[in-house]
Design a protein around this motif. Structure first.
Motif, short mmCIF file in Angstrom:
data_model
loop_
_atom_site.label_atom_id
_atom_site.label_comp_id
_atom_site.label_asym_id
_atom_site.label_seq_id
_atom_site.Cartn_x
_atom_site.Cartn_y
_atom_site.Cartn_z
N ARG A 56 0.85 -1.19 0.00
CA ARG A 56 0.00 0.00 0.00
C ARG A 56 0.88 1.23 0.00
N VAL A 115 3.00 4.40 0.84
CA VAL A 115 3.72 4.83 2.04
C VAL A 115 4.35 6.18 1.75
N VAL A 175 9.84 7.01 3.54
CA VAL A 175 9.98 5.58 3.81
C VAL A 175 10.43 4.85 2.55
N GLU A 176 9.82 5.21 1.39
CA GLU A 176 10.24 4.59 0.13
C GLU A 176 11.72 4.82 -0.12
N TRP A 222 4.50 -6.85 4.21
CA TRP A 222 3.55 -5.78 4.50
C TRP A 222 2.57 -6.26 5.56
N ARG A 249 3.51 -3.20 10.02
CA ARG A 249 4.77 -2.51 9.70
C ARG A 249 5.29 -3.07 8.40
N LEU A 250 6.08 -2.27 7.72
CA LEU A 250 6.77 -2.73 6.52
C LEU A 250 8.15 -3.24 6.94
N LEU A 258 3.69 1.85 9.57
CA LEU A 258 2.77 2.24 8.51
C LEU A 258 1.57 2.91 9.15
N GLU A 259 1.21 4.09 8.66
CA GLU A 259 0.06 4.80 9.21
C GLU A 259 -1.24 4.22 8.66
#
Length: 389
Positions: free
Chosen positions: A297, A299, A303-304, A333, A336-337, A388-389
């Motif tokens: 999903r 992000v 983060v990416e 995924w 958290r990632l 992850l929000e």
């Protein structure tokens, strides 16, 4: 106190210098005010016909102590107030300048509890000094208004000084935040430069070393090797250009109107994003098996970028230290990632330096965690987790 920067330099520490100058200014102001109050109080007692010495003494006692008003505001107020209360029973000054300045100083410099406690004492003292001599209503209004104005002026000056100090402190905090942000940005740029240079240049070295062998054994394949070197170089240049663009001042080096469409397109092809991970793995020169678990999903870009750079640095470390080509990349995924890169090479060995520190900093900057250790079945493993929000 003066602080010298070095022995014999003769230069003053800026903060201490400002405090010294401010203290000297306060002393000069206090001296001028005290002299003015003394003259305004004593001169009418001396001219044209001198009053008895004890009345002149009361005038001096009601004025001279204001020179020490900053050191002991309450004591000075009691002394000059008592002297003026006695003086007015024999002599009627134009205004009680000493007590007025003392009241102003209490409102300006004293703590809150002392300022509040002084109000009824001031009212009582002023009222007594007006009632005992039998002053009329006009004198009551004049003197009362003068003392209220002195107290209000002191309170106003105190509030203005507090506001100025607050603004100064806010400016200092903002400056510190800007310095911290600039330092963080420099660190980020240094990490990006490290990752780009070590990864891309390392790949180019590997391909270049293999080039002569391929030329002799498989001339047709040699062209592909040199094309790969060129592609890696172009990608590195584009990434470096993107990093260095952040160092330019606004408007420097041209803008949209200058028509750098090719450069912008080139930079967009090599952004550190999750979508560009397959291209990164293809260019790594390693046999990378990539797996994804869970539902990907969107992000944050930060983060990416952190995931991309961590993978990039991990692959560089494998190529430099592991002595193997087999690498496994796992993206998980969930809440958290999780990014995990493992190899079956020689193990930790000499790995470390700026690479692992940079990966740890990237993860921490995004609120994540980072771990690097020997793999469960040998080799080496790096693992980063991002919220992850």
């Amino acid at each position: 106190m003066i602080t010298l920067e070095s022995e014999g330099s003769g230069r003053m520490d800026p903060d201490n210098g400002r405090m010294f100058a401010a203290g000297r200014t306060d002393r000069v102001v206090d001296g001028v005010l005290a002299a003015g109050v003394v003259l305004a109080t004593v001169m009418p007692l001396v001219l044209p016909d001198p009053d008895p010495w004890w009345i002149i003494g009361l005038g001096l006692l009601a004025s001279v102590p204001v020179g020490w008003r900053r050191r002991a505001p309450m004591v000075v107020a009691v002394v000059v107030g008592a002297a003026m209360s006695v003086l007015v029973t024999w002599e009627k000054p134009l205004l009680p300048f000493g007590p007025l300045l003392a009241v102003y100083t209490i409102a300006d410099l004293s703590p809150t509890w002392k300022r509040l406690a002084a109000i009824p004492a001031i009212v009582a003292a002023v009222g007594t000094s007006l009632v005992l001599p039998g002053e009329n209503d006009e004198t009551f209004r004049l003197v009362g208004t003068a003392f209220v104005a002195a107290y209000a002026l002191g309170t106003s000056v105190r509030a203005s000084r507090s506001r100025a100090a607050e603004l100064t402190e806010r400016a200092r905090r903002l400056e510190q935040e800007h310095i911290a942000a600039a330092a963080e940005e420099r660190t980020r740029i240094a990490r990006d430069m490290h990752d780009i240079v070590t990864h891309s240049v390392g790949l180019m070295v590997v391909q270049a070393e293999a080039g002569p062998v391929v030329v002799r054994g498989d001339p047709d394949r040699a062209e592909a090797v040199f094309d790969a070197i060129a592609d890696i170089g172009r990608g590195a240049l584009a990434e470096l250009r993107g990093v260095l663009t952040t160092l330019r001042a606004p408007g420097e080096g041209g803008g949209p109107a200058c028509g750098h469409a090719d450069e912008r397109l080139s930079e967009s092809l090599f952004q550190p994003r999750l979508a560009n991970l397959p291209a990164l793995l293809d260019r790594s020169g390693l046999d990378v098996v990539s797996t994804t678990a869970g539902i990907p999903r969107p992000v944050a870009e930060s983060v990416e970028a952190a995931v991309y750079r961590i993978v990039q640095e991990a692959l560089t470390n494998v190529r430099k230290h592991a002595g193997t080509r087999a690498v496994h990349l796992a993206l998980t995924w969930g809440e958290r990632l999780t990014v995990e890169i493992t190899d079956n090479g020689r193990g930790p060995g000499e790995r470390g330096g700026y690479g692992l520190a940079g990966m740890r900093e990237r993860a921490a900057a995004c609120g994540g965690t980072f771990r690097a250790e020997a793999g469960r079945g040998g080799g080496f493993m790096v693992r980063a987790e991002f919220p992850l929000e």
